[in-house]
Write a protein that holds these residues in place. Structure first.
Motif, short mmCIF file in Angstrom:
data_model
loop_
_atom_site.label_atom_id
_atom_site.label_comp_id
_atom_site.label_asym_id
_atom_site.label_seq_id
_atom_site.Cartn_x
_atom_site.Cartn_y
_atom_site.Cartn_z
N LYS A 100 3.38 2.87 -5.83
CA LYS A 100 2.26 3.45 -6.93
C LYS A 100 2.68 4.51 -7.48
O LYS A 100 2.26 4.66 -8.80
N GLY A 116 1.00 -1.17 0.13
CA GLY A 116 0.10 0.07 0.00
C GLY A 116 0.69 1.37 0.11
O GLY A 116 0.30 2.32 0.07
N SER A 117 2.17 0.97 -0.12
CA SER A 117 3.21 2.47 -0.07
C SER A 117 2.84 3.30 -1.27
O SER A 117 2.70 2.66 -2.50
N GLU A 118 2.75 4.55 -1.14
CA GLU A 118 2.57 5.46 -2.39
C GLU A 118 4.01 5.24 -3.12
O GLU A 118 3.95 5.71 -4.25
N VAL A 163 6.34 7.18 4.50
CA VAL A 163 5.77 5.97 4.04
C VAL A 163 4.33 6.08 4.59
O VAL A 163 4.01 5.76 5.93
N ASN A 164 3.17 6.34 3.91
CA ASN A 164 1.93 5.82 4.51
C ASN A 164 1.62 6.93 5.27
O ASN A 164 1.10 6.65 6.31
N LYS A 199 3.73 8.06 7.72
CA LYS A 199 4.45 7.90 8.92
C LYS A 199 6.08 8.42 8.65
O LYS A 199 6.50 7.89 7.40
#
Length: 170
Positions: free
Chosen positions: A98, A93-95, A119-120, A122
């Protein structure tokens, strides 16, 4: 009279000649150019369902990429890509997987990464050493696996030639 093994081989070869009626004509390709293998190829070439072949190749690339991931990356990022919650960020799910350009992901895999990143949502401040993936085919399979499995980019597919071009630009 052929042996049982020979009989199975003959049955298999005969099955290659049959075409499923449900397949559309444009989905089937034959290879008459292979008639030098056996004269029957020109008269009865084997039919290949190209869509199934593409799916099988994609599955093989994902499996090889998964193998590279498990051997080189999972020790820090976890088998499920969720990281260790303390030192190593999640990939799932990490940008980064993506949205970042391919060249940046390849650079990180080849050269590692140091310093604070987000990341996400955080903050993470650690060092990622290069995992030692240097072969272009392994790198292409890994990049395909990462983007599809953890980045949600379903159409991602990379070849060794694409990875080589990215490496030259780095």
């Amino acid at each position: 009279m052929p042996s049982p093994r020979g009989e199975r081989l003959l049955n298999y070869l005969e099955s290659l000649r049959r075409v499923e009626p449900s397949l559309k004509r444009d989905q089937i390709h034959s290879f008459p150019a292979l008639s030098h293998i056996h004269p029957d190829y020109a008269a009865h070439p084997p039919a290949v369902d190209m869509e199934r072949l593409k799916k099988a190749r994609a599955a093989a690339v994902m499996e090889k990429g998964r193998g590279v991931y498990l051997s080189k990356c999972a020790i820090c990022h976890g088998n499920d890509g969720m990281g260790d919650k303390v030192t190593y960020p999640p990939l799932a799910g990490s940008e980064w997987l993506k949205e970042k350009p391919d060249a940046e992901i390849v650079r990180i895999i080849l050269q590692g990464l140091t310093g604070p990143i987000t990341v996400n949502g955080k903050e993470w401040d650690s060092t990622m050493l290069p995992p030692g993936v240097t072969d272009s085919r392994d790198l292409a399979n890994l990049l395909t696996f990462l983007r599809r499995q953890f980045g949600g980019v379903e159409k991602a597919a990379y070849t060794p030639e694409q990875v080589d071009a990215i490496r030259r630009d780095l």
